[in-house]
Design a protein around this motif. Sequence first.
Motif, PDB file in Angstrom:
ATOM      1  N   VAL A  74     -10.331  -0.306   3.245  1.00 23.86           N
ATOM      2  CA  VAL A  74      -9.906  -1.602   2.719  1.00 23.86           C
ATOM      3  C   VAL A  74      -9.513  -1.449   1.250  1.00 23.86           C
ATOM      4  N   PRO A  75      -8.632  -2.321   0.728  1.00 23.64           N
ATOM      5  CA  PRO A  75      -8.255  -2.256  -0.685  1.00 23.64           C
ATOM      6  C   PRO A  75      -9.450  -2.569  -1.581  1.00 23.64           C
ATOM      7  N   PRO A  76      -9.430  -2.099  -2.848  1.00 25.06           N
ATOM      8  CA  PRO A  76     -10.547  -2.367  -3.761  1.00 25.06           C
ATOM      9  C   PRO A  76     -10.845  -3.851  -3.922  1.00 25.06           C
ATOM     10  N   ARG A  77      -9.821  -4.680  -3.864  1.00 25.59           N
ATOM     11  CA  ARG A  77     -10.023  -6.115  -3.852  1.00 25.59           C
ATOM     12  C   ARG A  77      -9.247  -6.678  -2.673  1.00 25.59           C
ATOM     13  N   PRO A  78      -9.905  -7.280  -1.689  1.00 23.52           N
ATOM     14  CA  PRO A  78     -11.245  -7.843  -1.736  1.00 23.52           C
ATOM     15  C   PRO A  78     -12.394  -6.843  -1.632  1.00 23.52           C
ATOM     16  N   MET A 103       0.834  -1.204   0.000  1.00 29.77           N
ATOM     17  CA  MET A 103       0.000   0.000   0.000  1.00 29.77           C
ATOM     18  C   MET A 103       0.864   1.246   0.000  1.00 29.77           C
ATOM     19  N   ALA A 104       1.942   1.213   0.768  1.00 28.74           N
ATOM     20  CA  ALA A 104       2.800   2.393   0.843  1.00 28.74           C
ATOM     21  C   ALA A 104       3.450   2.668  -0.501  1.00 28.74           C
ATOM     22  N   MET A 105       3.915   1.620  -1.177  1.00 26.44           N
ATOM     23  CA  MET A 105       4.574   1.817  -2.462  1.00 26.44           C
ATOM     24  C   MET A 105       3.574   2.272  -3.513  1.00 26.44           C
ATOM     25  N   HIS A 106       2.346   1.763  -3.445  1.00 31.07           N
ATOM     26  CA  HIS A 106       1.303   2.177  -4.377  1.00 31.07           C
ATOM     27  C   HIS A 106       1.072   3.685  -4.264  1.00 31.07           C
ATOM     28  N   ALA A 107       0.975   4.177  -3.049  1.00 34.57           N
ATOM     29  CA  ALA A 107       0.749   5.608  -2.839  1.00 34.57           C
ATOM     30  C   ALA A 107       1.992   6.417  -3.187  1.00 34.57           C
ATOM     31  N   ARG A 108       3.178   5.882  -2.862  1.00 36.88           N
ATOM     32  CA  ARG A 108       4.423   6.619  -3.114  1.00 36.88           C
ATOM     33  C   ARG A 108       4.661   6.788  -4.600  1.00 36.88           C
ATOM     34  N   GLY A 109       4.115   5.866  -5.407  1.00 32.63           N
ATOM     35  CA  GLY A 109       4.313   5.948  -6.849  1.00 32.63           C
ATOM     36  C   GLY A 109       3.458   6.991  -7.521  1.00 32.63           C
ATOM     37  N   GLY A 110       2.649   7.712  -6.771  1.00 32.49           N
ATOM     38  CA  GLY A 110       1.836   8.765  -7.341  1.00 32.49           C
ATOM     39  C   GLY A 110       0.554   8.266  -7.963  1.00 32.49           C
ATOM     40  N   SER A 111       0.184   7.010  -7.729  1.00 29.81           N
ATOM     41  CA  SER A 111      -1.052   6.479  -8.289  1.00 29.81           C
ATOM     42  C   SER A 111      -2.253   7.144  -7.625  1.00 29.81           C
ATOM     43  N   SER A 112      -3.301   7.329  -8.413  1.00 28.56           N
ATOM     44  CA  SER A 112      -4.525   7.934  -7.867  1.00 28.56           C
ATOM     45  C   SER A 112      -5.440   6.842  -7.336  1.00 28.56           C
ATOM     46  N   GLY A 113      -4.900   5.935  -6.574  1.00 27.87           N
ATOM     47  CA  GLY A 113      -5.667   4.828  -6.037  1.00 27.87           C
ATOM     48  C   GLY A 113      -6.509   5.248  -4.855  1.00 27.87           C
ATOM     49  N   PRO A 114      -7.135   4.280  -4.203  1.00 29.72           N
ATOM     50  CA  PRO A 114      -8.034   4.582  -3.090  1.00 29.72           C
ATOM     51  C   PRO A 114      -7.266   4.977  -1.841  1.00 29.72           C
ATOM     52  N   SER A 115      -8.008   5.391  -0.848  1.00 31.01           N
ATOM     53  CA  SER A 115      -7.424   5.814   0.421  1.00 31.01           C
ATOM     54  C   SER A 115      -6.752   4.652   1.133  1.00 31.01           C
ATOM     55  N   ASN A 116      -5.643   4.931   1.779  1.00 30.10           N
ATOM     56  CA  ASN A 116      -4.982   3.982   2.675  1.00 30.10           C
ATOM     57  C   ASN A 116      -5.086   4.465   4.119  1.00 30.10           C
ATOM     58  N   ASN A 117      -6.139   5.220   4.430  1.00 30.58           N
ATOM     59  CA  ASN A 117      -6.287   5.804   5.752  1.00 30.58           C
ATOM     60  C   ASN A 117      -6.768   4.781   6.776  1.00 30.58           C
ATOM     61  N   ALA A 118      -6.423   5.045   8.027  1.00 34.18           N
ATOM     62  CA  ALA A 118      -7.004   4.348   9.174  1.00 34.18           C
ATOM     63  C   ALA A 118      -7.473   5.415  10.151  1.00 34.18           C
ATOM     64  N   LEU A 119      -8.644   5.206  10.736  1.00 30.55           N
ATOM     65  CA  LEU A 119      -9.236   6.175  11.663  1.00 30.55           C
ATOM     66  C   LEU A 119      -9.375   5.557  13.047  1.00 30.55           C
ATOM     67  N   LEU A 120      -9.067   6.344  14.068  1.00 34.83           N
ATOM     68  CA  LEU A 120      -9.433   6.039  15.447  1.00 34.83           C
ATOM     69  C   LEU A 120     -10.442   7.097  15.853  1.00 34.83           C
ATOM     70  N   VAL A 121     -11.681   6.676  16.095  1.00 34.96           N
ATOM     71  CA  VAL A 121     -12.776   7.585  16.424  1.00 34.96           C
ATOM     72  C   VAL A 121     -13.060   7.471  17.917  1.00 34.96           C
TER      73      VAL A 121
END
Length: 420
Positions: free
Chosen positions: A370-374, A1-19
């Motif tokens: 979560v990633p697009p797949r699954p 996930m980190a490499m996907h985002a680092r590559g500049g891809s416009s993919g989905p969010s890799n966020n995690a939330l603590l509410v």
Amino acid sequence: MAMHARGGSSGPSNNALLVVECDGPIDPGRVRRALDRFLDVCPWPGARLRRPFPWGRLHWAAGPRERLTSPPVRHAVVATPEALRCALTAELNAPVDPARDAPLRVLLLAEPGPSPARGVLVLTWFHPLMDPRGGQSLLAHLCHLDSAGEFPWSAGPPAFVPPEDHRPLRERGRIGRQSLAYMRTLAPIPPVSPAPARCREGAARFRHETFPDPPGDGGRPASRGISWRLAVVGRAMAELWSRRGLPDAPFLLPVAVDLRRKGEAGPTFGNLLAFHFARFRPSDTADVPALARILRHQMAEAVRDGQIDANAVGMEFLRYRRVSRMLRDLPWARDGELFSFNCADVADFPSSLDRCFGRRVVNAYHVPAVPPRPGIGVFFNRCRGRNNLVVSWIEGVVCDAEVTDIVEAVAEGMGWRARS
């Protein structure tokens, strides 16, 4: 996930939330001061993700204190529960650019009026920065700085990141190759997920439900284990598979194993996790107690055979690899189908975090994208005697009615309520 985002891809969010829900609004100034003081001794909330060369090691880098900027703290008023849910969904979908932005941010939400009834603190981070236990640990550090005004470390600050593996490179390389060999044979039948074959990267969505322990139940200790919860979620997913007409191919899902020593807070930053991979067929879920025993036995075997340690070592070497190369190494994942679904249990929210920036904590739960797949995952935690259930999915993978069916099936399987 980190490499996907680092590559500049416009993919989905890799966020995690603590509410964290509190009994009143939180003062943004107190949060900003605590973050600034924390940066004086720990730079990682102000770090950036770097790779020096195309083949270099992906790592977090932080400059000297005078060049660090404190993570942003925003605040807003929400008028209704629906507005609160929309604000949380927007936070989940506002991706962090780890090369340019601080990998952490804070959002404070309050109800309107002269005497607000509730305040909500949302800690959002780029998931590769830390795991959910690390998020709770960071919040504990910040709350202590706010309440005590000083650090609790008489002998100097703790190790905020995991210690280095001091085993020789040759030994770690041998263990890493064992992990790769195991992963290559993990799924002789490729897994199937509910995501469409060419899933568009839609928006992340989630649903949160809270259930009290049934009277006289005592928390049903037998159902508190991850094996039981995996079996219950597996049964709910099997019902979805049946409605979709999906094949009885074995489920494959990663189960996070916390590497911290039991009873210790451990490092805050760096995902201190290894993974065990659970396997079972949808048809196996008809008998949940029997399946829970099988899953427990699988995990015990993985520990005994050293697979957990091997996977932890293998993940370190993955910092040198691109996503495309990783997928080429896994024959069953070449079409992009990595797992059947996600499931995790963060366990109990720390009892020591009963107050947050001067407010009493009412409830707290985690929401990961979560990633697009699954494209779908089910997550558990407990706080103040409440059982929190979060279903997180990608728009287009399941519909609201299917999410409701999953929630009802899990609540019934956990004994929280009878299905209507």
